[in-house]
Design an enzyme around this catalytic site. Structure first.
Site, short mmCIF file in Angstrom:
data_model
loop_
_atom_site.label_atom_id
_atom_site.label_comp_id
_atom_site.label_asym_id
_atom_site.label_seq_id
_atom_site.Cartn_x
_atom_site.Cartn_y
_atom_site.Cartn_z
N CYS A 201 49.65 29.35 42.17
CA CYS A 201 48.85 29.95 43.24
C CYS A 201 49.82 30.49 44.29
CB CYS A 201 47.85 28.95 43.82
SG CYS A 201 48.59 27.46 44.52
N ARG B 224 45.21 25.09 45.32
CA ARG B 224 44.60 25.33 44.01
C ARG B 224 45.42 24.86 42.82
NH1 ARG B 224 43.83 31.53 45.16
NH2 ARG B 224 45.66 31.01 46.39
N ASP C 44 40.95 31.50 47.36
CA ASP C 44 41.87 30.68 48.16
C ASP C 44 41.05 29.85 49.16
OD1 ASP C 44 43.79 29.66 49.80
OD2 ASP C 44 44.77 31.57 50.22
P1 4NP Z 1 47.10 27.74 47.64
O1 4NP Z 1 46.53 27.90 49.14
O2 4NP Z 1 47.75 29.06 47.30
O3 4NP Z 1 45.89 27.47 46.82
O4 4NP Z 1 48.09 26.60 47.68
C1 4NP Z 1 47.33 28.32 50.20
C2 4NP Z 1 48.20 27.44 50.79
C3 4NP Z 1 48.97 27.85 51.86
C4 4NP Z 1 48.86 29.13 52.35
C5 4NP Z 1 47.97 30.03 51.73
C6 4NP Z 1 47.22 29.62 50.67
N1 4NP Z 1 49.63 29.54 53.46
O5 4NP Z 1 49.46 30.68 53.91
O6 4NP Z 1 50.43 28.75 53.97
#
Ligand code: 4NP
Length: 158
Positions: free
Chosen positions: A10, A16, A125
């Protein structure tokens, strides 16, 4: 076929993809499938950090402890180490393709391509949303993880 090695990707590797890794590990264990699993982010924002507390709580509600997982960034070597790399959404898929080496052996696709009727769909997300969104994330990664275990189990029998 060689032992499957699957990598879930991700953006941050804290929401995720850790849940996808956890759901796959559980589904593989339940099915007696011997497979290697890991997760990574296309970004480096959360390297060495544990999963988001909401993902830890979601996994715990399913009886799975992911507190020891640590964030890491996708690297070019992953395309040779893993047989399958799964992107949670289209931006991740583009970011994965952007660093894919010419001699990559890993098969790269969207995770929901594994689920009949949801091919081409993204796992949204949940980072900026509320805790209840993580239930939807879990439902998505779990249905895909079960489909993946079924597919890999079939391939190993061939
Ligand atoms: P992930 O969610 O891609 O599902 O782990 C996110 C975690 C952190 C961030 C964005 C999406 N961030 O911008 O820090």
């Amino acid at each position: 076929m060689t032992q499957p090695a699957v990598l879930f990707v991700c953006l941050g590797n804290i929401c995720r993809s850790p849940l996808a890794e956890a759901a796959f590990r559980k589904a593989a264990e339940d099915a007696g499938l011997d497979a290697h699993a890991d997760s990574a982010g296309t970004a480096a924002y959360h390297v060495d950090e544990p999963p988001d507390p909401r993902s830890i709580a979601m996994a715990a509600a399913k009886g799975i402890d992911i507190r020891h997982y640590r964030g890491r960034q996708l690297v070019r070597e992953d395309f040779a180490r893993f047989t399958h790399i799964f992107a949670m959404d289209h931006q991740n898929l583009r970011n994965i393709e952007a660093i894919r080496p010419g001699n990559a052996t890993a098969h790269v696709s969207l995770l929901l391509d594994l689920v009949a009727g949801r091919e081409g769909a993204a796992i949204a997300d949940p980072y900026y949303d509320g805790e209840d969104r993580f239930e939807d994330t879990w439902d998505d990664v779990e249905v895909a993880a079960k489909a993946l275990v079924q597919q890999l189990t079939g391939e190993l029998k061939q």
